[in-house]
Design an enzyme around this catalytic site. Structure first.
Site, PDB file in Angstrom:
ATOM      1  N   VAL A 130       0.916  -1.274   0.167  1.00  0.00           N
ATOM      2  CA  VAL A 130       0.283   0.009  -0.272  1.00  0.00           C
ATOM      3  C   VAL A 130       0.805   0.996  -0.005  1.00  0.00           C
ATOM      4  CG1 VAL A 130      -1.885   0.818   1.588  1.00  0.00           C
ATOM      5  CG2 VAL A 130      -1.391  -1.351   0.987  1.00  0.00           C
ATOM      6  N   CYS A 131       1.415   1.741   1.317  1.00  0.00           N
ATOM      7  CA  CYS A 131       1.875   3.034   1.474  1.00  0.00           C
ATOM      8  C   CYS A 131       3.398   3.077   0.289  1.00  0.00           C
ATOM      9  CB  CYS A 131       2.537   3.156   2.766  1.00  0.00           C
ATOM     10  SG  CYS A 131       1.287   3.679   3.432  1.00  0.00           S
TER      11      CYS A 131
END
Length: 226
Positions: A130-131
C-alpha cells in the site's frame, strides 16, 4: 601498443561510473509510515530485522548527507509516532503527516520530495503493498527513478510483500537492500572521509558482516578494508 590502448580504455571506463548507480549527489531517501500500528500488522518477515534495516538505511543517508523525507500517516489518531530509532537519526527534522495512503497524493509530501531536487528516489516503508507501491507507481509515472529498499519495507504477509515488489519491478522500479545502498554510496574503501562512519554502521547493523569487520579491525587494525 595494443596493450597500452587497452589499459587506457579500461582507465577511462572505470573513471566514469554508470549513471544507474546511486550516489549521495543524485538521490533522495524517503521513509514512509514506519510506525507502531503499521509494524503490528506486518507479517512478511521478522519485524526486528525490518527495524534494523530501516535504521541502517537511515544512518547510510545521514552519513552521506543525502536528502531525506520522513512521513507518517494518521500519527495522532491511529498509527502512532515515527519509529523512535529512525526519528533519532534525524533529530528535529520535520515529519510530513498525512491522511492519504498514497503519499504522492499529499501535497506537502510531494513538495518535500521536489525540494530535494533529486530524480532518483530510494523508498522504504510499511506496508509494501500500500504505502510503498502506491507512491512508487505515482513517482514512476511522473518520470522519477525509484529504488525500493525491500528489507526496510514489509507487508501484511509474505505474499503481499512479494507481489507488491513484483508489481513495482514490472513498472520499472529497482529492488535493493539497505546494505547495498550504503556500500553503493561508499563504493571505494579509499574514501577516508566516510570510511569510519560506514564501517561503524556496518558493525552496528550489518549482522555477521558487521561482526567480521569487528574481528578484522581487532586483528588487522582499523584500516582493514570492508
Amino acid at each position: 601498443m595494443a596493450n597500452t590502448a587497452t589499459l587506457t580504455d579500461i582507465s577511462a571506463v572505470t573513471a566514469s561510473p554508470s549513471p544507474d548507480l546511486l550516489t549521495p549527489d543524485n538521490c533522495a531517501v524517503l521513509f514512509i509510515d514506519h510506525q507502531p500500528q503499521m509494524f503490528f500488522g506486518t507479517g512478511s518477515g521478522d519485524r526486528t530485522a525490518i527495524i534494523n534495516a530501516t535504521v541502517g538505511l537511515a544512518k547510510a543517508a545521514k552519513t552521506f548527507d543525502v536528502p531525506t523525507v520522513l512521513s507518517t500517516v494518521a500519527a495522532e489518531s491511529f498509527s502512532g509516532p515515527l519509529l523512535p530509532p529512525l526519528a533519532a537519526v534525524f533529530p528535529g527534522q520535520e515529519i510530513v503527516d498525512r491522511t492519504s495512503m498514497n503519499a504522492w497524493e499529499d501535497v506537502p509530501f510531494v513538495e518535500a520530495v521536489k525540494a530535494t531536487g533529486r530524480k532518483k528516489l530510494v523508498i522504504a516503508g510499511l506496508w509494501t503493498e500500500v504505502c510503498v507501491v502506491l507512491p512508487t507507481l505515482s513517482a514512476l509515472a511522473q518520470g522519477y527513478e525509484v529504488y525500493v529498499v525491500t528489507d526496510a519495507s514489509g507487508g501484511v504477509s509474505p505474499q503481499a510483500h512479494e507481489h507488491a515488489v513484483q508489481r513495482m519491478v514490472q513498472a520499472g522500479a529497482v529492488p535493493v537492500t539497505w546494505l547495498q545502498v550504503l556500500l553503493e554510496f561508499q563504493r571505494d574503501w579509499a574514501r577516508t572521509e566516510t570510511y569510519g562512519a560506514v564501517t561503524d554502521v556496518v558493525k552496528e547493523h550489518g549482522g555477521a558482516y558487521g561482526l567480521g569487520l569487528v574481528y578484522a579491525h581487532a586483528v588487522i587494525g582499523e584500516h582493514a578494508a570492508g
